[in-house]
Design a protein around this motif. Structure first.
Motif, mmCIF file in Angstrom:
data_model
loop_
_atom_site.group_PDB
_atom_site.id
_atom_site.type_symbol
_atom_site.label_atom_id
_atom_site.label_comp_id
_atom_site.label_asym_id
_atom_site.label_seq_id
_atom_site.Cartn_x
_atom_site.Cartn_y
_atom_site.Cartn_z
ATOM 1 N N ALA A 137 -2.762 1.601 -7.060
ATOM 2 C CA ALA A 137 -2.631 3.036 -6.799
ATOM 3 C C ALA A 137 -2.017 3.296 -5.434
ATOM 4 C CB ALA A 137 -4.001 3.704 -6.905
ATOM 5 N N ALA A 138 -2.426 2.515 -4.439
ATOM 6 C CA ALA A 138 -1.871 2.686 -3.094
ATOM 7 C C ALA A 138 -0.384 2.373 -3.062
ATOM 8 C CB ALA A 138 -2.621 1.797 -2.103
ATOM 9 N N GLU A 139 0.034 1.321 -3.751
ATOM 10 C CA GLU A 139 1.448 0.959 -3.789
ATOM 11 C C GLU A 139 2.274 2.052 -4.461
ATOM 12 O OE1 GLU A 139 3.078 -2.272 -2.568
ATOM 13 O OE2 GLU A 139 1.416 -1.463 -1.400
ATOM 14 N N LEU A 140 1.742 2.594 -5.545
ATOM 15 C CA LEU A 140 2.460 3.652 -6.255
ATOM 16 C C LEU A 140 2.552 4.919 -5.407
ATOM 17 C CD1 LEU A 140 0.888 3.115 -9.783
ATOM 18 C CD2 LEU A 140 3.280 2.719 -9.180
ATOM 19 N N ALA A 141 1.445 5.294 -4.790
ATOM 20 C CA ALA A 141 1.454 6.506 -3.970
ATOM 21 C C ALA A 141 2.377 6.348 -2.773
ATOM 22 C CB ALA A 141 0.032 6.825 -3.505
ATOM 23 N N LEU A 142 2.413 5.151 -2.186
ATOM 24 C CA LEU A 142 3.301 4.896 -1.058
ATOM 25 C C LEU A 142 4.754 5.135 -1.452
ATOM 26 C CD1 LEU A 142 3.451 3.860 1.901
ATOM 27 C CD2 LEU A 142 3.686 1.548 0.955
ATOM 28 N N ALA A 143 5.056 4.855 -2.722
ATOM 29 C CA ALA A 143 6.417 5.040 -3.228
ATOM 30 C C ALA A 143 6.652 6.443 -3.783
ATOM 31 C CB ALA A 143 6.707 3.998 -4.309
ATOM 32 N N VAL A 184 -4.021 -12.125 2.467
ATOM 33 C CA VAL A 184 -3.866 -11.842 3.893
ATOM 34 C C VAL A 184 -2.478 -11.271 4.162
ATOM 35 C CG1 VAL A 184 -3.758 -12.879 6.190
ATOM 36 C CG2 VAL A 184 -5.552 -13.566 4.607
ATOM 37 N N HIS A 185 -1.482 -11.879 3.583
ATOM 38 C CA HIS A 185 -0.115 -11.410 3.795
ATOM 39 C C HIS A 185 0.118 -10.052 3.147
ATOM 40 C CE1 HIS A 185 1.989 -14.707 5.885
ATOM 41 N NE2 HIS A 185 0.989 -15.418 5.421
ATOM 42 N N ALA A 186 -0.515 -9.792 1.995
ATOM 43 C CA ALA A 186 -0.381 -8.481 1.360
ATOM 44 C C ALA A 186 -0.939 -7.387 2.273
ATOM 45 C CB ALA A 186 -1.106 -8.476 0.015
ATOM 46 N N LEU A 187 -2.112 -7.624 2.847
ATOM 47 C CA LEU A 187 -2.697 -6.638 3.758
ATOM 48 C C LEU A 187 -1.839 -6.474 5.010
ATOM 49 C CD1 LEU A 187 -6.509 -7.471 3.591
ATOM 50 C CD2 LEU A 187 -5.229 -5.784 2.268
ATOM 51 N N ASP A 188 -1.313 -7.560 5.507
ATOM 52 C CA ASP A 188 -0.485 -7.501 6.708
ATOM 53 C C ASP A 188 0.755 -6.653 6.481
ATOM 54 O OD1 ASP A 188 0.292 -8.131 9.340
ATOM 55 O OD2 ASP A 188 1.452 -9.856 8.665
ATOM 56 N N ARG A 189 1.391 -6.796 5.317
ATOM 57 C CA ARG A 189 2.614 -6.048 5.042
ATOM 58 C C ARG A 189 2.361 -4.542 4.930
ATOM 59 N NH1 ARG A 189 3.496 -10.558 1.820
ATOM 60 N NH2 ARG A 189 2.769 -9.516 -0.063
ATOM 61 N N ARG A 190 1.119 -4.161 4.696
ATOM 62 C CA ARG A 190 0.830 -2.735 4.580
ATOM 63 C C ARG A 190 0.018 -2.199 5.755
ATOM 64 N NH1 ARG A 190 4.456 -3.501 1.880
ATOM 65 N NH2 ARG A 190 4.715 -3.058 -0.347
ATOM 66 N N GLY A 191 -0.125 -2.982 6.812
ATOM 67 C CA GLY A 191 -0.808 -2.505 8.003
ATOM 68 C C GLY A 191 -2.314 -2.427 7.877
ATOM 69 N N LEU A 192 -2.895 -3.172 6.940
ATOM 70 C CA LEU A 192 -4.337 -3.137 6.702
ATOM 71 C C LEU A 192 -5.057 -4.353 7.252
ATOM 72 C CD1 LEU A 192 -4.243 -1.914 2.985
ATOM 73 C CD2 LEU A 192 -4.500 -0.524 5.052
ATOM 74 N N ALA A 196 7.475 -3.686 6.958
ATOM 75 C CA ALA A 196 7.223 -3.414 5.539
ATOM 76 C C ALA A 196 6.156 -2.363 5.292
ATOM 77 C CB ALA A 196 6.819 -4.717 4.842
ATOM 78 N N ARG A 197 5.701 -1.684 6.321
ATOM 79 C CA ARG A 197 4.586 -0.747 6.166
ATOM 80 C C ARG A 197 4.901 0.384 5.188
ATOM 81 N NH1 ARG A 197 2.591 -4.709 8.619
ATOM 82 N NH2 ARG A 197 1.684 -4.555 10.706
ATOM 83 N N ASP A 198 6.176 0.759 5.070
ATOM 84 C CA ASP A 198 6.533 1.888 4.204
ATOM 85 C C ASP A 198 6.844 1.463 2.774
ATOM 86 O OD1 ASP A 198 8.926 0.593 4.583
ATOM 87 O OD2 ASP A 198 9.946 2.273 5.554
ATOM 88 N N GLY A 199 6.724 0.170 2.454
ATOM 89 C CA GLY A 199 6.909 -0.284 1.083
ATOM 90 C C GLY A 199 8.340 -0.300 0.601
ATOM 91 N N ARG A 200 9.301 -0.279 1.516
ATOM 92 C CA ARG A 200 10.712 -0.305 1.132
ATOM 93 C C ARG A 200 11.224 -1.751 1.064
ATOM 94 N NH1 ARG A 200 13.941 4.239 3.094
ATOM 95 N NH2 ARG A 200 15.196 2.786 4.319
ATOM 96 N N PHE A 201 12.418 -1.919 0.512
ATOM 97 C CA PHE A 201 13.125 -3.183 0.615
ATOM 98 C C PHE A 201 13.511 -3.401 2.079
ATOM 99 C CE2 PHE A 201 13.593 -2.221 -3.815
ATOM 100 C CZ PHE A 201 13.713 -3.449 -4.460
ATOM 101 N N ARG A 239 11.909 -7.973 -1.084
ATOM 102 C CA ARG A 239 11.369 -6.907 -1.923
ATOM 103 C C ARG A 239 10.151 -6.251 -1.265
ATOM 104 N NH1 ARG A 239 10.870 -9.936 -7.739
ATOM 105 N NH2 ARG A 239 8.746 -10.094 -6.929
ATOM 106 N N PRO A 240 9.706 -5.120 -1.769
ATOM 107 C CA PRO A 240 8.510 -4.485 -1.206
ATOM 108 C C PRO A 240 7.259 -5.354 -1.257
ATOM 109 C CG PRO A 240 9.743 -2.886 -2.494
ATOM 110 C CD PRO A 240 10.394 -4.210 -2.721
ATOM 111 N N ASP A 241 7.187 -6.312 -2.201
ATOM 112 C CA ASP A 241 6.020 -7.187 -2.272
ATOM 113 C C ASP A 241 6.162 -8.423 -1.395
ATOM 114 O OD1 ASP A 241 7.976 -8.410 -3.789
ATOM 115 O OD2 ASP A 241 6.700 -8.857 -5.504
ATOM 116 N N GLY A 242 7.216 -8.484 -0.581
ATOM 117 C CA GLY A 242 7.385 -9.588 0.350
ATOM 118 C C GLY A 242 8.125 -10.781 -0.193
ATOM 119 N N VAL A 243 8.570 -10.720 -1.438
ATOM 120 C CA VAL A 243 9.280 -11.830 -2.066
ATOM 121 C C VAL A 243 10.778 -11.704 -1.793
ATOM 122 C CG1 VAL A 243 9.880 -12.884 -4.289
ATOM 123 C CG2 VAL A 243 7.531 -12.146 -3.839
#
Length: 477
Positions: free
Chosen positions: A22-28, A55-63, A430-435, A465-469
């Protein structure tokens, strides 16, 4: 005439994976709502740490800072009330073999290794608190005390029957509602796998007459047990089949009897603060998508908690699915993008299921397995063995099948945590979820409004990508 959707996306399930999706979708910028059957957040003792992928997922979103603050407090509590131990210091386990920290190569934090290469100690309910705060900040409505009672998918969306009376309509439905997923079953998606053979119990308790119990992981002829590291935390595993009623309340008497059986101790459980049962049921959905219905987390795969990889697996599912579904909702990409979700995430689920099955096999208390464990213990008391086990527990290194990934090991994997010319780490962009386009100055950004261009001298240009890949990169010189 097809009804107008109430939301672009409905997410069934308000646990870690549902909240992260839900957070990823709302961010977009997607209109998303969460349906959760529990009336209050679940504080039952569950997972106690997240591995590298999470850990890396949280880091990419500032959490990550919030998670590290929890870890600092939790570790202080562990230190103050650490149970008695003997031998070299240990951390974590594989198949109830404690991993010796004096043999483990722990790389220093740095731009090439990421902020926390291995894990962060954080109870699952505290991680959920961080994610709940995140979705609240993003304005996502979470409807509690509401069950999904049925779904009617069609070519344009899904009508979701709810226990609060009226159905809701969504263009897309994400089932993040656990191993017994109503969404998965209603969508007719199979759930093959292996049946349970153990009963595991985990609890936060108060103990008496427990001076003969030593902290850490232990294995014996009657099962497995662990004391600590959280104050009052006990865990037992018995190989006498699954529980008759997994959902029945876990009493002090049941915990005490199990603890005595596996340890031989006369310890008494005088109070129970939180307790749960679990098994080694290991299953994976036959498909992660059925038309307008998608699965994530335990709805897509279940396994025993050995090794603590569950949260890393489900948050990575959420990161992969979130940006793809947002692209399709906005019409930026066609629905075929969602067809990449299953083949990219299925191997990670398969790897975790196989590792947990292997651990269960190596924990059996029969004479042949006990003999095998003696050889395994010799291997895991070596530098090579400990580091190999730690690499397995850090999470599967899945190489997503993206065009070009067969020829370039960088494509299809999490981007290296490079240091940018402006001093920031890549994850901080990557905090804003963009490429993110990382360029050395020889490649220009696309200027499409969806991509942030940054410069890193001496680094191969790559599109992240937004998921760090990494999805594309310049040829190797």
């Amino acid at each position: 005439m097809t009804a107008t959707p109430d939301h672009d996306v409905l997410v069934s399930g308000g646990g870690p994976v549902g909240l992260m999706v839900a957070a990823e979708l709302a961010l977009a910028g997607v209109d998303v709502a969460v349906i959760e059957r529990r009336t209050e957040p679940d504080t039952t003792i569950k997972a106690g740490a997240i591995v590298r992928s999470a850990v890396h997922a949280l880091d990419r979103r500032g959490l990550l800072d919030a998670a590290l603050a929890v870890q600092q407090r939790v570790m202080a509590e562990f230190t103050r009330a650490a149970p008695r131990r003997s031998g070299p210091p240990t951390g974590g386990h594989i198949a109830a073999f404690p991993l010796r920290l004096d043999l483990l190569d722990v790389p220093e934090d740095g731009p090439d290794d990421g902020p926390m290469p291995f894990m962060v100690v954080i109870p699952q309910h505290e991680l959920e608190t961080i994610l709940r705060d995140r979705v609240a900040e993003l304005g996502v409505p979470v409807h509690r005390g509401v069950d999904v009672v049925g779904i009617e998918p069609d070519d344009a969306g899904v009508t979701v029957g709810l226990s609060d009376g009226g159905p809701r309509r969504a263009a897309w439905l994400v089932g993040a509602d656990g191993g017994r997923s109503v969404v998965r079953q209603a969508a007719g998606i199979g759930f093959p796998g292996t049946d349970p053979e153990i009963t595991g119990r985990q609890a936060l308790v108060e103990l008496a007459d427990a001076d003969d119990l030593e902290g850490g992981w232990h294995h014996g002829p009657d099962g497995v047990w662990c004391l600590g590291p959280a104050p009052g935390r006990i865990l037992t595993v018995e190989f006498d089949g699954p529980p008759a009623d997994r959902d029945a309340p876990v009493s002090a008497e049941e915990l005490e009897k199990s603890l005595r059986r596996v340890t031989g101790s006369r310890a008494r459980v005088t109070a129970v603060h939180s307790a749960t049962r679990w098994t080694d049921n290991a299953r994976q959905a036959s498909a992660y998508r059925a038309g307008r219905v998608l699965l994530a987390g335990d709805a897509a795969h279940v396994h025993p908690p050995f090794g603590g990889q569950g949260l890393g697996l489900v948050l990575s599912d959420a990161m992969n699915l979130g940006w793809k579904l947002a692209e399709v909702v906005h019409g930026t990409s066609g629905e075929e993008l969602l067809d990449t979700y299953d083949p990219e995430r299925r191997p990670a689920g398969e790897a975790v299921l196989e590792l947990t099955r292997a651990q269960v096999a190596l924990m059996r208390p029969d004479p042949k397995t006990l003999a095998l464990r003696r050889y395994a213990a010799d291997l895991l008391n070596t530098h090579v063995g400990v580091n190999a086990a730690a690499a397995l527990l850090a999470g599967p290194d899945v190489h997503a099948p993206i065009a070009g990934s067969d020829d370039d090991p960088l494509i299809g994997r999490l981007a290296p945590e490079v240091r940018l010319d402006d001093g920031r780490r890549l994850a901080e962009v990557a905090r804003d979820g963009r490429f993110t386009l990382v360029t050395d100055g020889t490649v220009a950004g696309p200027g499409d409004g969806r991509t942030t261009t940054v410069r890193a001298s001496g680094v191969r240009p790559m599109l992240v990508r937004p998921d760090g890949v990494v999805s594309r990169c310049a040829p190797r010189s």
